[in-house]
Design a protein around this motif. Structure first.
Motif, PDB file in Angstrom:
ATOM      1  N   VAL A   1       3.039   1.341  -3.983  1.00 10.55           N
ATOM      2  CA  VAL A   1       2.328   1.502  -5.255  1.00 10.55           C
ATOM      3  C   VAL A   1       2.109   2.970  -5.612  1.00 10.55           C
ATOM      4  O   VAL A   1       2.328   3.377  -6.772  1.00 10.55           O
TER       5      VAL A   1
ATOM      6  N   VAL B   1       5.017  -5.190  -5.337  1.00  4.53           N
ATOM      7  CA  VAL B   1       3.878  -4.542  -6.007  1.00  4.53           C
ATOM      8  C   VAL B   1       3.204  -5.447  -7.028  1.00  4.53           C
ATOM      9  O   VAL B   1       2.074  -5.174  -7.457  1.00  4.53           O
TER      10      VAL B   1
ATOM     11  N   SER C   1       1.104  -4.430 -10.502  1.00  2.00           N
ATOM     12  CA  SER C   1       1.072  -2.955 -10.559  1.00  2.00           C
ATOM     13  C   SER C   1       2.285  -2.385 -11.279  1.00  2.00           C
ATOM     14  O   SER C   1       2.264  -1.242 -11.743  1.00  2.00           O
TER      15      SER C   1
ATOM     16  N   GLU D   1       0.822  -1.211   0.000  1.00  2.00           N
ATOM     17  CA  GLU D   1       0.000   0.000   0.000  1.00  2.00           C
ATOM     18  C   GLU D   1       0.862   1.270   0.000  1.00  2.00           C
ATOM     19  O   GLU D   1       0.449   2.300  -0.550  1.00  2.00           O
TER      20      GLU D   1
ATOM     21  N   ASP E   1       2.456  -1.587 -15.814  1.00  2.00           N
ATOM     22  CA  ASP E   1       2.225  -0.343 -16.545  1.00  2.00           C
ATOM     23  C   ASP E   1       3.508   0.477 -16.718  1.00  2.00           C
ATOM     24  O   ASP E   1       3.566   1.345 -17.599  1.00  2.00           O
TER      25      ASP E   1
END
Length: 280
Positions: A185, A221, A224, A182, A227
């Motif tokens: 990211v 992560v 995530s 948390e 990208d």
């Protein structure tokens, strides 16, 4: 005598006296001229001697300066420091590059070094008999990732001890805390350019630290990272041409695929067509 006086003639002894007087005056004039000429010649010799002395002293000073400069240059080239630079010892490769606090710094300290020296990184290096470790000022779980994680990532490009170890180990330990997913990211858009800078660095050790940090981040992560993965794969593709990095890069790509899921394989193949999936 009376006859001579009657005729108006001077006596003979008077003529001789005048002649003697004229001769003495002529001799005195000649002697004066000789003394004057002798004085001039003495002055001329003194001038010549002074000029010779000046030239001699100038040449002696020039030779002295040249000898001093030669001694300085020979002493500088024969000093231990210059000898080590010209002929490095094998043991120099085993010793890390350290900072001399008393030496002149050729350039300003990096951003990470400046932050570390001011206490911006809340951990310190503890030297052990076998290996080093980090001592945190407070538990890493209580530390905010912003901007500490980014600062540690910037330190991966450092090459002077103790900064490489502090940044590498601090980055790894911070990602191991509970709740790292948390916290990490939201920082990915700012963290990826910093990791990319380490991956394109010319220093091989800096590249290896950046590669390991990328794998550690992908473990935390997961998908995530997909990208942002395309911004990093170009650097890995270039390093694949070097045989000594082929195996570690291939292993890192496999970890990225494993942590990123099925979507990561398409991204990796688009940048590195020769990559073979671990599921094939």
């Amino acid at each position: 005598m009376l006859a001579q006086r009657a005729l108006g003639k001077s006596p003979t002894w008077g003529g001789g006296w005048c002649a003697d007087r004229g001769g003495r005056e002529a001799r005195s004039k000649r002697e004066a001229m000789q003394k004057s000429e002798c004085h001039r010649s003495v002055q001329l010799r003194n001038r010549v001697t002074d000029n010779c002395d000046q030239r001699t002293s100038s040449s002696v000073q020039i030779k002295h300066r040249t000898a001093v400069q030669q001694r300085k240059s020979s002493s500088s080239t024969s000093s231990p420091e210059s000898a080590r630079k010209l002929h490095p010892r094998p043991s120099d490769k085993l010793n890390p590059k350290t900072i001399n606090p008393f030496g002149e710094q050729s350039r300003a300290p990096s951003a990470f070094a400046a932050i570390y020296s001011k206490g911006g990184v809340p951990c310190r290096l503890v030297h052990g008999s076998v290996k080093h470790r980090l001592q945190w000022e407070c538990p890493p779980e209580k530390l905010p990732f912003d901007p500490l994680l980014i600062t540690l990532a910037e330190g991966l490009r450092e090459t002077k001890h103790p900064y490489p170890f502090v940044s590498k180990e601090g980055f790894r330990e911070l990602l191991l805390v509970t709740g790292a997913l948390e916290k990490a990211v939201p920082l990915l858009p700012r963290l990826i350019p910093v990791l990319k800078a380490a991956l394109v660095h010319l220093d091989d050790e800096v590249f290896e630290r950046g590669l390991n940090a990328l794998v550690q981040l992908s473990v935390v992560v997961g998908p995530s990272l997909n990208d942002h993965l395309k911004h990093l794969l170009t650097s890995l593709s270039r390093r694949l041409r070097d045989k000594k990095f082929k195996e570690p890069i291939t292993t890192a790509l496999q970890k990225l695929e494993q942590n990123g899921g099925s979507g990561s394989l398409t991204i990796i193949k688009s940048k590195i067509p020769t990559y073979c999936s671990i599921y094939c």
